[in-house]
Design a protein around this motif. Structure first.
Motif, PDB file in Angstrom:
ATOM      1  N   SER A  24     -10.963  24.878  19.181  1.00  0.00           N
ATOM      2  CA  SER A  24     -10.701  25.798  20.280  1.00  0.00           C
ATOM      3  C   SER A  24      -9.934  25.124  21.413  1.00  0.00           C
ATOM      4  O   SER A  24     -10.070  23.914  21.642  1.00  0.00           O
ATOM      5  CB  SER A  24     -12.040  26.319  20.823  1.00  0.00           C
ATOM      6  OG  SER A  24     -11.874  26.941  22.063  1.00  0.00           O
ATOM      7  N   GLN A 215     -16.481  31.130  20.771  1.00  0.00           N
ATOM      8  CA  GLN A 215     -15.086  30.685  20.750  1.00  0.00           C
ATOM      9  C   GLN A 215     -14.260  31.433  19.707  1.00  0.00           C
ATOM     10  O   GLN A 215     -13.038  31.536  19.826  1.00  0.00           O
ATOM     11  CB  GLN A 215     -15.020  29.178  20.477  1.00  0.00           C
ATOM     12  CG  GLN A 215     -15.687  28.322  21.533  1.00  0.00           C
ATOM     13  CD  GLN A 215     -14.954  28.379  22.859  1.00  0.00           C
ATOM     14  OE1 GLN A 215     -13.730  28.382  22.918  1.00  0.00           O
ATOM     15  NE2 GLN A 215     -15.708  28.453  23.942  1.00  0.00           N
ATOM     16  N   HIS A 217     -13.445  30.582  16.707  1.00  0.00           N
ATOM     17  CA  HIS A 217     -12.400  29.673  16.232  1.00  0.00           C
ATOM     18  C   HIS A 217     -12.974  28.715  15.207  1.00  0.00           C
ATOM     19  O   HIS A 217     -14.092  28.216  15.376  1.00  0.00           O
ATOM     20  CB  HIS A 217     -11.786  28.899  17.393  1.00  0.00           C
ATOM     21  CG  HIS A 217     -10.308  28.712  17.260  1.00  0.00           C
ATOM     22  ND1 HIS A 217      -9.750  27.920  16.284  1.00  0.00           N
ATOM     23  CD2 HIS A 217      -9.272  29.213  17.957  1.00  0.00           C
ATOM     24  CE1 HIS A 217      -8.433  27.925  16.398  1.00  0.00           C
ATOM     25  NE2 HIS A 217      -8.112  28.712  17.413  1.00  0.00           N
ATOM     26  N   ASN A 225      -8.082  30.572   6.879  1.00  0.00           N
ATOM     27  CA  ASN A 225      -8.572  31.004   8.192  1.00  0.00           C
ATOM     28  C   ASN A 225      -8.749  32.516   8.292  1.00  0.00           C
ATOM     29  O   ASN A 225      -9.624  32.999   9.010  1.00  0.00           O
ATOM     30  CB  ASN A 225      -7.686  30.467   9.318  1.00  0.00           C
ATOM     31  CG  ASN A 225      -6.228  30.850   9.179  1.00  0.00           C
ATOM     32  OD1 ASN A 225      -5.867  31.726   8.416  1.00  0.00           O
ATOM     33  ND2 ASN A 225      -5.382  30.153   9.933  1.00  0.00           N
TER      34      ASN A 225
END
Length: 267
Positions: A24, A215, A217, A225
């Motif tokens: 992050s 976050q 992330h 991802n």
């Protein structure tokens, strides 16, 4: 389901740069603060033992006490050393502390095959022990050249005769395996529905830390991802539908709040 007992086995921690866990901007160097200090974090390890009328199920196996030798040639000893662990925190010691021997484990389920989750799998590799992993995870973990890639070290798992699953699967009444890929090829989470303590979801590396949700992330180790984000949303949806307690894959702060040790369990 009323006979289920869930033991959380705290297995020490690895040390690592926080960006291995959360990539992050909160921690990343940026133009205005590119001289910021790095954050060396504790990356908590744990396993879960489920007692039920049909036997004992072990979820994950943490890292081996022989990690320094077994990780030779991978570079992992510099990146994420398993050096925050005492003798009593290794998995075999934790099992003995709650009254069980390695030979009593009937089923070993591996959330994925990285070295900090499958590192002790070979300790349980004997006749009669059932091993379960996601099919995509096994395909990916065996599908590269050489003896290691990322967190996969073939010696941890290549000789094991696995039973594979695909999708979300009820293992026994009250215990479900959730397919949540992204961190790894076939990452799974564990959902346990308990009569007294309610639903618990052990996220493994689909959600490293509580802060991962804030976050939103992924860390440095992620296979896909987009799949990771979809899996995060899936877990949060199930959490909201079941009012589940999430137990994160590597959250040292959360571990101090959980019931661990002999005589402490969820039911």
């Amino acid at each position: 389901m009323e006979s289920l007992k869930v033991h959380v086995l705290e297995c020490g921690a690895m040390g690592t740069d926080i960006e291995q866990l959360i990539g992050s901007p909160k921690y990343r160097a940026l133009a205005h603060n590119h001289h910021r200090e790095r954050v060396w974090a504790s990356c908590q390890l744990h396993a879960v033992l489920i007692e039920h009328p049909g036997g004992l199920i072990l979820w994950d196996t943490a890292s081996s006490r022989e990690w320094e030798t077994e990780w030779e040639g991978t570079g992992l000893k510099e990146v994420i050393p398993y050096d925050q662990v005492a003798e009593e925190q290794y998995l075999d010691s934790r099992l003995k502390q709650i009254g069980f021997e390695l030979e009593q484990i009937d089923t070993v389920v591996l959330s994925h095959l990285h070295m900090d989750h499958a590192g002790n799998a070979k300790l349980f590799d004997r006749d009669g022990t059932r091993f379960i992993v996601n099919q995509a995870e096994l395909d990916g973990a065996m599908g590269f050249d050489g003896f290691f890639q990322g967190g996969h070290i073939k010696n941890d798992y290549q000789h094991i005769d696995f039973e594979t699953v695909t999708g979300d699967v009820e293992l026994i009444p009250g215990v479900k395996l959730l397919e949540v890929p992204g961190h790894s090829f076939g990452q799974m989470a564990l959902q346990v529905d308990l009569p007294k303590d309610g639903t618990m979801i052990f996220t493994s590396d689909a959600v490293y830390l509580e802060e991962t949700i804030e976050q939103r992330h992924w860390g440095s180790v992620v296979w896909d991802n987009r799949a990771w984000l979809n899996s995060l949303d899936k877990i949060l949806k199930i959490r909201d539908e079941t009012d589940a307690t999430l137990v994160f894959g590597h959250d040292s702060g959360q571990m101090t709040q959980l019931r661990t040790g002999a005589g402490n369990y969820y039911s």
